[in-house]
Structure formats: C-alpha cells, structure tokens
Design a protein around this motif. Sequence first.
Motif, PDB file in Angstrom:
ATOM      1  N   SER A  39       0.825  -1.211   0.000  1.00 54.81           N
ATOM      2  CA  SER A  39       0.000   0.000   0.000  1.00 54.81           C
ATOM      3  C   SER A  39       0.857   1.258   0.000  1.00 54.81           C
ATOM      4  O   SER A  39       0.602   2.199  -0.770  1.00 54.81           O
ATOM      5  CB  SER A  39      -0.947  -0.001   1.202  1.00 54.81           C
ATOM      6  N   SER A  40       1.883   1.285   0.826  1.00 55.61           N
ATOM      7  CA  SER A  40       2.750   2.456   0.888  1.00 55.61           C
ATOM      8  C   SER A  40       3.830   2.421  -0.188  1.00 55.61           C
ATOM      9  O   SER A  40       4.151   3.450  -0.797  1.00 55.61           O
ATOM     10  CB  SER A  40       3.394   2.579   2.272  1.00 55.61           C
ATOM     11  N   ALA A  41       4.387   1.250  -0.433  1.00 53.09           N
ATOM     12  CA  ALA A  41       5.480   1.140  -1.399  1.00 53.09           C
ATOM     13  C   ALA A  41       5.018   1.439  -2.822  1.00 53.09           C
ATOM     14  O   ALA A  41       5.709   2.110  -3.593  1.00 53.09           O
ATOM     15  CB  ALA A  41       6.089  -0.258  -1.325  1.00 53.09           C
ATOM     16  N   LEU A  42       3.836   0.929  -3.189  1.00 55.34           N
ATOM     17  CA  LEU A  42       3.363   1.010  -4.575  1.00 55.34           C
ATOM     18  C   LEU A  42       2.212   1.979  -4.760  1.00 55.34           C
ATOM     19  O   LEU A  42       1.766   2.196  -5.887  1.00 55.34           O
ATOM     20  CB  LEU A  42       2.922  -0.387  -5.049  1.00 55.34           C
ATOM     21  N   GLY A  43       1.721   2.536  -3.658  1.00 52.24           N
ATOM     22  CA  GLY A  43       0.579   3.429  -3.763  1.00 52.24           C
ATOM     23  C   GLY A  43      -0.707   2.710  -4.100  1.00 52.24           C
ATOM     24  O   GLY A  43      -1.599   3.282  -4.740  1.00 52.24           O
ATOM     25  N   LEU A  44      -0.831   1.445  -3.669  1.00 50.27           N
ATOM     26  CA  LEU A  44      -2.055   0.674  -3.895  1.00 50.27           C
ATOM     27  C   LEU A  44      -3.057   0.987  -2.784  1.00 50.27           C
ATOM     28  O   LEU A  44      -2.773   0.773  -1.607  1.00 50.27           O
ATOM     29  CB  LEU A  44      -1.761  -0.825  -3.885  1.00 50.27           C
ATOM     30  N   ALA A  45      -4.222   1.452  -3.169  1.00 51.37           N
ATOM     31  CA  ALA A  45      -5.261   1.780  -2.196  1.00 51.37           C
ATOM     32  C   ALA A  45      -6.218   0.603  -2.025  1.00 51.37           C
ATOM     33  O   ALA A  45      -6.213  -0.346  -2.831  1.00 51.37           O
ATOM     34  CB  ALA A  45      -6.032   3.009  -2.661  1.00 51.37           C
ATOM     35  N   ASP A  46      -7.052   0.650  -0.992  1.00 59.13           N
ATOM     36  CA  ASP A  46      -8.123  -0.329  -0.858  1.00 59.13           C
ATOM     37  C   ASP A  46      -8.962  -0.313  -2.128  1.00 59.13           C
ATOM     38  O   ASP A  46      -9.282   0.757  -2.676  1.00 59.13           O
ATOM     39  CB  ASP A  46      -9.014   0.005   0.333  1.00 59.13           C
ATOM     40  N   GLY A  47      -9.310  -1.504  -2.596  1.00 61.76           N
ATOM     41  CA  GLY A  47     -10.091  -1.597  -3.827  1.00 61.76           C
ATOM     42  C   GLY A  47      -9.255  -1.569  -5.083  1.00 61.76           C
ATOM     43  O   GLY A  47      -9.813  -1.510  -6.193  1.00 61.76           O
ATOM     44  N   GLU A  48      -7.918  -1.636  -4.948  1.00 58.46           N
ATOM     45  CA  GLU A  48      -7.023  -1.674  -6.107  1.00 58.46           C
ATOM     46  C   GLU A  48      -6.154  -2.925  -6.044  1.00 58.46           C
ATOM     47  O   GLU A  48      -5.683  -3.306  -4.973  1.00 58.46           O
ATOM     48  CB  GLU A  48      -6.114  -0.450  -6.142  1.00 58.46           C
ATOM     49  N   LEU A  49      -5.934  -3.535  -7.204  1.00 54.92           N
ATOM     50  CA  LEU A  49      -5.057  -4.702  -7.305  1.00 54.92           C
ATOM     51  C   LEU A  49      -4.130  -4.542  -8.498  1.00 54.92           C
ATOM     52  O   LEU A  49      -4.534  -4.036  -9.555  1.00 54.92           O
ATOM     53  CB  LEU A  49      -5.872  -5.994  -7.481  1.00 54.92           C
ATOM     54  N   ALA A  69      -7.339 -15.499  -9.554  1.00 60.86           N
ATOM     55  CA  ALA A  69      -6.363 -14.905  -8.632  1.00 60.86           C
ATOM     56  C   ALA A  69      -6.864 -13.567  -8.110  1.00 60.86           C
ATOM     57  O   ALA A  69      -6.685 -13.237  -6.927  1.00 60.86           O
ATOM     58  CB  ALA A  69      -5.014 -14.739  -9.325  1.00 60.86           C
ATOM     59  N   LEU A  70      -7.477 -12.778  -8.967  1.00 59.37           N
ATOM     60  CA  LEU A  70      -8.059 -11.507  -8.528  1.00 59.37           C
ATOM     61  C   LEU A  70      -9.169 -11.747  -7.504  1.00 59.37           C
ATOM     62  O   LEU A  70      -9.260 -11.040  -6.484  1.00 59.37           O
ATOM     63  CB  LEU A  70      -8.615 -10.744  -9.731  1.00 59.37           C
ATOM     64  N   ILE A  71     -10.006 -12.733  -7.761  1.00 58.68           N
ATOM     65  CA  ILE A  71     -11.070 -13.080  -6.823  1.00 58.68           C
ATOM     66  C   ILE A  71     -10.469 -13.484  -5.473  1.00 58.68           C
ATOM     67  O   ILE A  71     -10.922 -13.046  -4.409  1.00 58.68           O
ATOM     68  CB  ILE A  71     -11.949 -14.207  -7.399  1.00 58.68           C
ATOM     69  N   GLY A  72      -9.427 -14.330  -5.525  1.00 61.09           N
ATOM     70  CA  GLY A  72      -8.766 -14.738  -4.290  1.00 61.09           C
ATOM     71  C   GLY A  72      -8.193 -13.562  -3.532  1.00 61.09           C
ATOM     72  O   GLY A  72      -8.278 -13.497  -2.294  1.00 61.09           O
ATOM     73  N   ALA A  73      -7.618 -12.604  -4.259  1.00 60.93           N
ATOM     74  CA  ALA A  73      -7.044 -11.424  -3.607  1.00 60.93           C
ATOM     75  C   ALA A  73      -8.129 -10.571  -2.960  1.00 60.93           C
ATOM     76  O   ALA A  73      -7.942 -10.037  -1.854  1.00 60.93           O
ATOM     77  CB  ALA A  73      -6.259 -10.598  -4.623  1.00 60.93           C
ATOM     78  N   VAL A  74      -9.267 -10.424  -3.638  1.00 64.90           N
ATOM     79  CA  VAL A  74     -10.386  -9.671  -3.064  1.00 64.90           C
ATOM     80  C   VAL A  74     -10.851 -10.331  -1.765  1.00 64.90           C
ATOM     81  O   VAL A  74     -11.095  -9.646  -0.750  1.00 64.90           O
ATOM     82  CB  VAL A  74     -11.549  -9.570  -4.081  1.00 64.90           C
ATOM     83  N   LEU A  75     -10.962 -11.659  -1.776  1.00 63.68           N
ATOM     84  CA  LEU A  75     -11.371 -12.378  -0.569  1.00 63.68           C
ATOM     85  C   LEU A  75     -10.331 -12.222   0.535  1.00 63.68           C
ATOM     86  O   LEU A  75     -10.672 -12.003   1.704  1.00 63.68           O
ATOM     87  CB  LEU A  75     -11.581 -13.860  -0.897  1.00 63.68           C
ATOM     88  N   HIS A  76      -9.055 -12.327   0.171  1.00 64.25           N
ATOM     89  CA  HIS A  76      -7.988 -12.252   1.168  1.00 64.25           C
ATOM     90  C   HIS A  76      -7.925 -10.880   1.815  1.00 64.25           C
ATOM     91  O   HIS A  76      -7.619 -10.771   3.011  1.00 64.25           O
ATOM     92  CB  HIS A  76      -6.644 -12.604   0.522  1.00 64.25           C
ATOM     93  N   GLU A  77      -8.227  -9.849   1.039  1.00 63.31           N
ATOM     94  CA  GLU A  77      -8.219  -8.486   1.571  1.00 63.31           C
ATOM     95  C   GLU A  77      -9.482  -8.180   2.371  1.00 63.31           C
ATOM     96  O   GLU A  77      -9.565  -7.137   3.028  1.00 63.31           O
ATOM     97  CB  GLU A  77      -8.061  -7.481   0.434  1.00 63.31           C
ATOM     98  N   PHE A 147      -5.265 -20.119  -8.002  1.00 57.36           N
ATOM     99  CA  PHE A 147      -5.927 -20.967  -7.005  1.00 57.36           C
ATOM    100  C   PHE A 147      -5.956 -20.259  -5.653  1.00 57.36           C
ATOM    101  O   PHE A 147      -4.969 -19.634  -5.252  1.00 57.36           O
ATOM    102  CB  PHE A 147      -5.164 -22.291  -6.874  1.00 57.36           C
ATOM    103  N   TYR A 148      -7.088 -20.366  -4.971  1.00 58.31           N
ATOM    104  CA  TYR A 148      -7.203 -19.764  -3.647  1.00 58.31           C
ATOM    105  C   TYR A 148      -8.110 -20.607  -2.765  1.00 58.31           C
ATOM    106  O   TYR A 148      -9.234 -20.948  -3.146  1.00 58.31           O
ATOM    107  CB  TYR A 148      -7.764 -18.341  -3.732  1.00 58.31           C
ATOM    108  N   ASP A 149      -7.606 -20.978  -1.590  1.00 60.41           N
ATOM    109  CA  ASP A 149      -8.396 -21.642  -0.557  1.00 60.41           C
ATOM    110  C   ASP A 149      -7.748 -21.322   0.779  1.00 60.41           C
ATOM    111  O   ASP A 149      -6.855 -20.451   0.861  1.00 60.41           O
ATOM    112  CB  ASP A 149      -8.496 -23.158  -0.804  1.00 60.41           C
ATOM    113  N   ASP A 150      -8.175 -21.987   1.839  1.00 59.80           N
ATOM    114  CA  ASP A 150      -7.638 -21.693   3.170  1.00 59.80           C
ATOM    115  C   ASP A 150      -6.140 -21.965   3.257  1.00 59.80           C
ATOM    116  O   ASP A 150      -5.404 -21.230   3.934  1.00 59.80           O
ATOM    117  CB  ASP A 150      -8.378 -22.511   4.234  1.00 59.80           C
ATOM    118  N   LYS A 151      -5.672 -23.006   2.584  1.00 61.05           N
ATOM    119  CA  LYS A 151      -4.242 -23.324   2.604  1.00 61.05           C
ATOM    120  C   LYS A 151      -3.432 -22.229   1.907  1.00 61.05           C
ATOM    121  O   LYS A 151      -2.364 -21.826   2.391  1.00 61.05           O
ATOM    122  CB  LYS A 151      -3.984 -24.680   1.961  1.00 61.05           C
ATOM    123  N   VAL A 152      -3.940 -21.767   0.777  1.00 59.98           N
ATOM    124  CA  VAL A 152      -3.258 -20.674   0.066  1.00 59.98           C
ATOM    125  C   VAL A 152      -3.255 -19.421   0.930  1.00 59.98           C
ATOM    126  O   VAL A 152      -2.242 -18.712   1.017  1.00 59.98           O
ATOM    127  CB  VAL A 152      -3.935 -20.412  -1.293  1.00 59.98           C
TER     128      VAL A 152
END
Length: 410
Positions: A39-49, A69-77, A147-152
């Motif tokens: 977030s600070s290093a790259l200037g990525l805000a909430d809602g950005e990937l 992968a995008l879906i997994g990232a949204v869930l992880h965040e 791929f995204y699940d609890d293990k990932v």
Amino acid sequence: MTTRNSPSPLPDANAGANRLAVERIIATEPVLAGCELASSALGLADGELGHAGPPFVSFAEIPAPVLNALIGAVLHEGWAGTRDAARSLIERGEIRLRSNHDLGTVSPMTGVVRPNQTVMRIENRAGAGVTYATLAEAGRLVLRFGFYDDKVAAGLDHLDRVVGPAIERALPAGGLPLLPLIAHGVALGDDVHQRNVGGMYGFVRSLAQLDNPVRAWLLDNPQHFLNYAMAAAKLALDRAQGIAGSSIVTAIARNGTVCGVRIAGGGSRWFTAPASIPDGGFFAPHSRANAQGDLGDSAIMEAYGLGGAIAHCSPELARLMHQEWPAASAAGQRMRALFDVSHPVIDPVLAGPAGVGLGLDARKVVAAGEPVRIHTGIAHRDGATGWIGIGVATAPVACFEAAVHALEMS
C-alpha cells in the motif's frame, strides 16, 4: 536473415540513444534493502489490485487464472465474503486493476498484488531508482496460478508475516547486492527464470543471521529467488526508459491474453500481439491442450538477457522442459545475436566468447524475423488446476515490429 518488414538502417542518432540506454542499464547496482507494505510502497489503495502484463481492455479479456487470482485477492483483503461477490466487484469495475509495471513492481504468472501484502525493496546503489519484489509462494496450487483456498491464504500470511520480515532482519548492513548472486546462479547453470537453484543457494548463504525455519523454507523453494532477480532486472531496464530514439527493450510482459513490449524510446506505451501458448515439460496428466496463454511479468528476465536468451547456458533446464539440447543451445545462440553488448558481470563458460547479451534491440528482433524465446511456467487454462508445467513461449515479432514502426514515426 532479414524480412520484408526489416527496419531501415539505424541512424547515428539512434545508435547513440541505444548506447546511452545500455550504459544506464550497466551502471545500475540493485541491492535488496528491506520490506514494506505494498500500500505504501506502490501506492495501492483499498479496492485496487496489481496484475501482470499490459492492462486489460475489458473484463472479457481477463483469462480464468487471472480472474480467479483476482477473486482470491479480493477475498484475502476482506473486500467481499464470497467468490460470487468478489467476481461481481471485479466485473462491475469496482475493483481497480493496475499493471504491475506502472506500479513499480513485477510479479510472476497472474502477478496479482494486494495492498496489504509485504513487498521487498530493491534500491539502485549507483544512483536513482527503486523497484519492489513480491514474495513467491511455494507449491503448484497457489494464487499466482489462479488458485485460492484456506491453505493458500495461510501461505500468503506466512510470506507476509514470517518470510519477508525474517529476510529483512538478516540483511547485511547496507543491504544485499543482487547482481553477484544472479551471476553466481548463471555460473551454476541457472537461466534465472525457470531455474534458480544456484541463485537461491547464494542468497541463503549471504544471509548468515536468517532464522533456520525460513532458511529451510527458502532452500526447499529455490524458485522464490526469481522474484528478486525480476525486480533487479526491472530496476536496471527502467533506467533506460524515456531515452528518445532508442530501440532497446525495457520490458516484456504477458497477461494471458496479449504479450506486450516496451522500448526505451516508446515511454510507457505497450506494443502488443496475442500471447503464445507455451510448450515443454508438463506434469502428468497435463499437456499443451490444457495450457493457458503465456502469463506473467517474468519475461523481464529475457528483456535483461537471461531466461530463454541463455538457453545455451542451462542444459539441466532443457532436460526438464523436454527440449533437445542441440536445439535449445542453438536457440540460445540465436537469441544472443539480438543484443547489443556483452554483460560485464554475468559471463558463464557456456556462453562462449560472445558472452551473455545485454541491451535487447527491437530492431534486431525485427531484422532477424524470429520471436524472442521465453522460459516460462505454465498455468492450466481452467484457472483451478494451478501450475501444470514449465516450457517455452515466445514474444511475437509483431510486438517488436509495432515498436520499431512507432519509433520511426516519432
């Protein structure tokens, strides 16, 4: 060899621009200096990937591994509670997607980067410039392959909370120079794209104070070293960005739909063509019929002169990719002819008198009429099966033709 689309002879001014670009690349000294939140290093805000490769023109262009992968990232965040809700946010454009290269980072395969993940800072100790490396997961069923699940999720948390901070604590005073480690790996048979065994051994050996569990984890996952090498290559190539008239390639990246290249004289513009389908060594029972179009920012290694450009220096990798050694070696030698100079630091015996190339020239690619060889990981196109092999893809000549044409029209 020339083609009907061969560029006109290089004017003196353009030759000078290429010399300047290569000089800036050579002068770069990448050093691993610590870790930060994206977030600070790259200037990525909430809602950005972030994602690998050139930007997508529309939602319909996003292939299944990247979308998952995008879906997994949204869930992880924590931005959505279900896969369907996460997909809907992406489809409606409520999640802003940004190309990693524009953020100042590079990441393999789907390349998805989240605001709350740890990234590693790579500084140029010889002048201006900073890039960031993501932390590579372990295994075949991981986010970077869709791929995204609890293990990932647990693996991502381990990288962010354990691996990154442990590496930062173990860094020597003044940081860890990366180019000597890359050169060491190449001398031991790495291509520094799909083989990073020597580079990882050198990396771990340089971190004398590293926690033993993290040391063991890294040695079990040598491909993790690729991400540091990618960021180092981007740091160097970015130093050439914006040199008017230069046809030196500063990036090659693929998003699973298109492959794009940037050249020094083209600024931040991407010149694209359809991504190729990789072929090579597949994990049973998979085959090329299951392969996703080529993915990832990792072809920055080929732009820097490594990976597929030194196929003739990595015989063990040719075996793993099911490539006949004489053909792989000959392909590497042809790639060497596309570069302007020899690398002053990376000089393995197998490279021969010509050495390892530096300064990939888009004009030379067009004149040769041969696509640039890329050593790549292969994702299953269903976006659920994960990593299914390693092999060879290409950066199409059409990308370089478009870049040279734009340069000549400028």
